[in-house]
Design a protein around this motif. Structure first.
Motif, PDB file in Angstrom:
ATOM      1  N   PRO A 119       0.821  -1.203   0.000  1.00  0.00           N
ATOM      2  CA  PRO A 119       0.000   0.000   0.000  1.00  0.00           C
ATOM      3  C   PRO A 119       0.857   1.256   0.000  1.00  0.00           C
ATOM      4  O   PRO A 119       2.061   1.210   0.272  1.00  0.00           O
ATOM      5  CB  PRO A 119      -0.779  -0.126   1.309  1.00  0.00           C
ATOM      6  N   ALA A 120       0.235   2.373  -0.284  1.00  0.00           N
ATOM      7  CA  ALA A 120       0.914   3.653  -0.122  1.00  0.00           C
ATOM      8  C   ALA A 120       1.129   3.909   1.361  1.00  0.00           C
ATOM      9  O   ALA A 120       0.247   3.618   2.179  1.00  0.00           O
ATOM     10  CB  ALA A 120       0.083   4.767  -0.741  1.00  0.00           C
ATOM     11  N   PRO A 121       2.290   4.422   1.755  1.00  0.00           N
ATOM     12  CA  PRO A 121       2.532   4.698   3.183  1.00  0.00           C
ATOM     13  C   PRO A 121       1.880   6.006   3.604  1.00  0.00           C
ATOM     14  O   PRO A 121       2.269   7.077   3.142  1.00  0.00           O
ATOM     15  CB  PRO A 121       4.052   4.767   3.283  1.00  0.00           C
ATOM     16  N   ALA A 122       0.885   5.912   4.458  1.00  0.00           N
ATOM     17  CA  ALA A 122       0.258   7.117   4.998  1.00  0.00           C
ATOM     18  C   ALA A 122       1.085   7.605   6.185  1.00  0.00           C
ATOM     19  O   ALA A 122       1.594   6.796   6.973  1.00  0.00           O
ATOM     20  CB  ALA A 122      -1.172   6.826   5.435  1.00  0.00           C
ATOM     21  N   PRO A 123       1.266   8.911   6.353  1.00  0.00           N
ATOM     22  CA  PRO A 123       2.108   9.414   7.449  1.00  0.00           C
ATOM     23  C   PRO A 123       1.434   9.273   8.801  1.00  0.00           C
ATOM     24  O   PRO A 123       0.209   9.257   8.914  1.00  0.00           O
ATOM     25  CB  PRO A 123       2.296  10.891   7.086  1.00  0.00           C
ATOM     26  N   LYS A 124       2.260   9.131   9.827  1.00  0.00           N
ATOM     27  CA  LYS A 124       1.811   9.212  11.220  1.00  0.00           C
ATOM     28  C   LYS A 124       2.263  10.543  11.795  1.00  0.00           C
ATOM     29  O   LYS A 124       3.336  11.047  11.431  1.00  0.00           O
ATOM     30  CB  LYS A 124       2.411   8.076  12.060  1.00  0.00           C
ATOM     31  N   LEU A 125       1.468  11.101  12.680  1.00  0.00           N
ATOM     32  CA  LEU A 125       1.801  12.389  13.272  1.00  0.00           C
ATOM     33  C   LEU A 125       3.166  12.315  13.961  1.00  0.00           C
ATOM     34  O   LEU A 125       3.409  11.442  14.792  1.00  0.00           O
ATOM     35  CB  LEU A 125       0.719  12.798  14.283  1.00  0.00           C
ATOM     36  N   GLY A 126       4.057  13.235  13.590  1.00  0.00           N
ATOM     37  CA  GLY A 126       5.368  13.302  14.214  1.00  0.00           C
ATOM     38  C   GLY A 126       6.395  12.346  13.641  1.00  0.00           C
ATOM     39  O   GLY A 126       7.509  12.272  14.144  1.00  0.00           O
ATOM     40  N   HIS A 127       6.032  11.623  12.595  1.00  0.00           N
ATOM     41  CA  HIS A 127       6.946  10.648  12.005  1.00  0.00           C
ATOM     42  C   HIS A 127       7.121  10.935  10.515  1.00  0.00           C
ATOM     43  O   HIS A 127       6.237  11.492   9.870  1.00  0.00           O
ATOM     44  CB  HIS A 127       6.410   9.225  12.171  1.00  0.00           C
TER      45      HIS A 127
END
Length: 295
Positions: A119-127
């Motif tokens: 899958p496409a990598p969705a961002p995590k807050l602060g990462h």
């Protein structure tokens, strides 16, 4: 979906993470987990009682590559043809495995056989989310994108292709295992893909280090992880199947990463010496389990 199994590597997971795996996948897909150490007793009891779950591993840290190889071998021996690989903190479910399976079906018989799709990598807050560069010279298949490499977590791997490409490098222990394997897959006539219609949150490290003067950011890692990353990256420069374009990009970027990381940790001389020793070990081909790897 009948040929797809889920594979999860567990290392010091929380009880919540284990519960999420059991609740989302057990009874829907066969689940294989590898105990790399540190599973809380109540979480282990939950695994042992779960329907359709097989738990492997000695309960000590053998590294991500050894765990993935054991999971793949066990799943293939059980008759499964595809393996949906997950980290313990992956926030996804069977629908993602199903969508990736359909996408993989669309790739079969058209050009280089697919080894993996993710899958496409969705961002995590602060990462800082990873990026997957497009593979030059390979056309898109509809919306599906040929990529140089994928993170193992969230990817659907064809186990027949894995046999041809070969196992994940256990002497890498942890970092860049997926990158090296994907480059090897391309070199051996297989392909790796990303489906932008599916996405799961993905992060590297425990935070992000940002440059004050350049538009650059890098994952914040414990010193052990940063050292292994540098070692394995340097060793990758010795490998013929890693493209020159990627090596040159890393050669330009790596000194900046070392400088950012060293500055972030207070310019400690001992830390810089440790990182440079790891880098030199990679250039010399000295891999294997690091002495300071967590048990």
């Amino acid at each position: 979906m009948n040929e797809t199994a889920v594979a999860v590597v567990l290392f010091r997971p929380s009880t919540v993470q284990v519960a999420r795996i059991v609740e989302r996948f057990c009874g829907v897909l066969p689940v294989f987990v590898f105990d790399n150490g540190g599973i809380p007793p109540e979480a282990r009891a939950r695994l042992d009682a779960a329907d359709g779950l097989i738990c492997l591993g000695p309960g000590r840290n053998l590294g991500i590559a050894a765990a993935l190889n054991a999971l793949a071998a066990s799943a293939e021996a059980a008759g499964h043809g595809r393996l949906f690989l997950l980290d313990q903190d992956a926030d996804t479910g069977p629908d993602t495995a199903h969508a990736l399976g359909l996408a993989l079906d669309r790739l079969v018989g058209r050009g280089p056989p697919p080894a993996a799709i993710g899958p496409a990598p969705a961002p995590k807050l602060g990462h800082k989310a990873p990026r997957y560069p497009l593979r030059p010279g390979i056309a898109l298949r509809g919306a599906l994108m040929p990529v140089e490499f994928l993170a193992t977590s969230g990817s659907l791997v064809d186990l027949a292709a894995l046999r041809h490409v070969g196992p994940f490098r256990e002497d890498y222990f942890i970092d860049a295992v997926d990158l090296e394997w994907c480059f090897r897959a391309w070199a051996r006539g297989f392909s790796c893909w990303m489906d932008p219609a599916t996405a799961i949150p993905h992060s590297v490290g425990r935070g992000t280090i940002r440059s004050r003067f350049l538009p650059l950011a890098m994952p914040e890692q414990p010193p052990f992880r940063m050292a292994v990353y540098l070692r394995n990256t340097a060793f990758g420069w010795r490998l013929r199947h890693v493209p020159l374009r990627w090596k040159l990009r890393q050669m330009a970027y790596l000194p900046i990463q070392i400088g950012l990381y060293w500055a972030h940790h207070g310019f400690r001389p001992g830390l810089l010496a440790r990182l440079l020793r790891a880098f030199a070990a990679g250039l010399r081909g000295r891999l294997g389990r690091p002495e300071d790897a967590p048990p």
